[in-house]
Design a protein around this motif. Structure first.
Motif, PDB file in Angstrom:
ATOM      1  N   ALA A  58     -15.430 -36.550 -44.636  1.00 32.86           N
ATOM      2  CA  ALA A  58     -16.471 -35.855 -43.868  1.00 32.86           C
ATOM      3  C   ALA A  58     -17.196 -34.878 -44.792  1.00 32.86           C
ATOM      4  N   ASP A  59     -18.502 -35.005 -44.886  1.00 33.33           N
ATOM      5  CA  ASP A  59     -19.255 -34.128 -45.787  1.00 33.33           C
ATOM      6  C   ASP A  59     -19.517 -32.748 -45.186  1.00 33.33           C
ATOM      7  N   THR A  60     -18.972 -32.494 -44.020  1.00 29.12           N
ATOM      8  CA  THR A  60     -19.140 -31.200 -43.366  1.00 29.12           C
ATOM      9  C   THR A  60     -18.328 -30.108 -44.043  1.00 29.12           C
ATOM     10  N   THR A  81     -31.442 -28.374 -36.269  1.00 29.32           N
ATOM     11  CA  THR A  81     -30.011 -28.115 -36.075  1.00 29.32           C
ATOM     12  C   THR A  81     -29.177 -29.385 -36.179  1.00 29.32           C
ATOM     13  N   SER A  82     -29.605 -30.313 -36.991  1.00 32.36           N
ATOM     14  CA  SER A  82     -28.942 -31.611 -36.974  1.00 32.36           C
ATOM     15  C   SER A  82     -27.593 -31.638 -37.685  1.00 32.36           C
ATOM     16  N   LYS A  83     -27.396 -30.878 -38.753  1.00 27.71           N
ATOM     17  CA  LYS A  83     -26.185 -31.048 -39.544  1.00 27.71           C
ATOM     18  C   LYS A  83     -25.712 -29.726 -40.137  1.00 27.71           C
ATOM     19  N   VAL A  84     -24.415 -29.511 -40.033  1.00 27.28           N
ATOM     20  CA  VAL A  84     -23.767 -28.369 -40.669  1.00 27.28           C
ATOM     21  C   VAL A  84     -22.968 -28.926 -41.834  1.00 27.28           C
ATOM     22  N   SER A  85     -23.042 -28.270 -42.999  1.00 34.68           N
ATOM     23  CA  SER A  85     -22.307 -28.783 -44.156  1.00 34.68           C
ATOM     24  C   SER A  85     -21.762 -27.637 -44.992  1.00 34.68           C
ATOM     25  N   ALA A 144     -20.152 -27.401 -33.994  1.00 31.26           N
ATOM     26  CA  ALA A 144     -20.340 -28.524 -34.922  1.00 31.26           C
ATOM     27  C   ALA A 144     -19.072 -28.781 -35.724  1.00 31.26           C
ATOM     28  N   SER A 203     -22.457 -22.907 -35.749  1.00 33.43           N
ATOM     29  CA  SER A 203     -21.650 -23.833 -36.541  1.00 33.43           C
ATOM     30  C   SER A 203     -20.293 -24.138 -35.916  1.00 33.43           C
ATOM     31  N   GLU A 261     -16.817 -32.203 -35.527  1.00 26.51           N
ATOM     32  CA  GLU A 261     -16.470 -32.998 -36.711  1.00 26.51           C
ATOM     33  C   GLU A 261     -14.956 -33.148 -36.847  1.00 26.51           C
TER      34      GLU A 261
END
Length: 183
Positions: free
Chosen positions: A72-74, A43-47, A136, A133, A140
């Protein structure tokens, strides 16, 4: 009855101890499954979150914020420049119909409020139906706002002549640096 259960448990225990393959299976499978599911549920990154920015301000500060949020690449960003207030209602409808997951409204008086030293508020709306998400996305968006505020504060220090360089301004507006360690 209890005696029968005891003898059955003893028989199974002895069977497991004597059979090395069963013992290895019993000890290794829970560990292997824990590691496997740990990687599967990472669950480290939402994009690539479909996000719309509605620019009602059309000013320099709004343009800088849009530039910051693009870093931000999210977010998979759609910007409505020179938008009208009716664009907010359209974004709310799109959010309800799952066409976007979030939208940010830059108010009409954003640049003028900041340039005159007043507080300015932006509005961020996030679809909370996805409980993974949504936090997150909010995290962000808060990070982008903090970085943008630091840039504004550093620019103010430079403009007022309090500091001479951008580096000095960065140190003045962000005096505490967090050093982290993982052990």
């Amino acid at each position: 009855m209890i005696r029968n259960i005891y003898h059955l448990a003893l028989k199974e225990f002895l069977h497991i101890i004597r059979d090395r393959r069963t013992l290895a299976f019993l000890l290794l499978m829970p560990t292997a499954l824990t590691v496997l599911f740990g990687y599967a549920i990472q669950t480290s990154k939402v994009s690539n979150i479909k996000t719309r920015v509605i620019d009602l301000d059309h000013g320099r500060i709004a343009e800088e914020y849009i530039k910051d949020i693009r870093t931000a690449d999210t977010f998979e960003l759609t910007v409505q420049s020179n938008a009208e207030p009716s664009a907010v209602k359209q974004a709310e409808d799109d959010l309800q119909h799952d066409l976007i997951k979030a939208f940010v409204v830059l108010p009409a008086d954003l640049t003028s409020n900041i340039m005159e030293g007043r507080k300015a508020e932006m509005r961020a709306v996030v679809d909370a139906s996805d409980t993974f998400s949504a936090p997150a996305i909010l995290r962000e968006l808060h990070g982008v706002a903090i970085r943008h505020n630091l840039k504004l504060a550093a620019g103010y220090l430079l403009y007022e002549g309090i500091v001479k360089t951008k580096e000095q301004a960065a140190v003045r507006v962000q005096p505490v640096e967090l050093q982290t360690e993982l052990r």
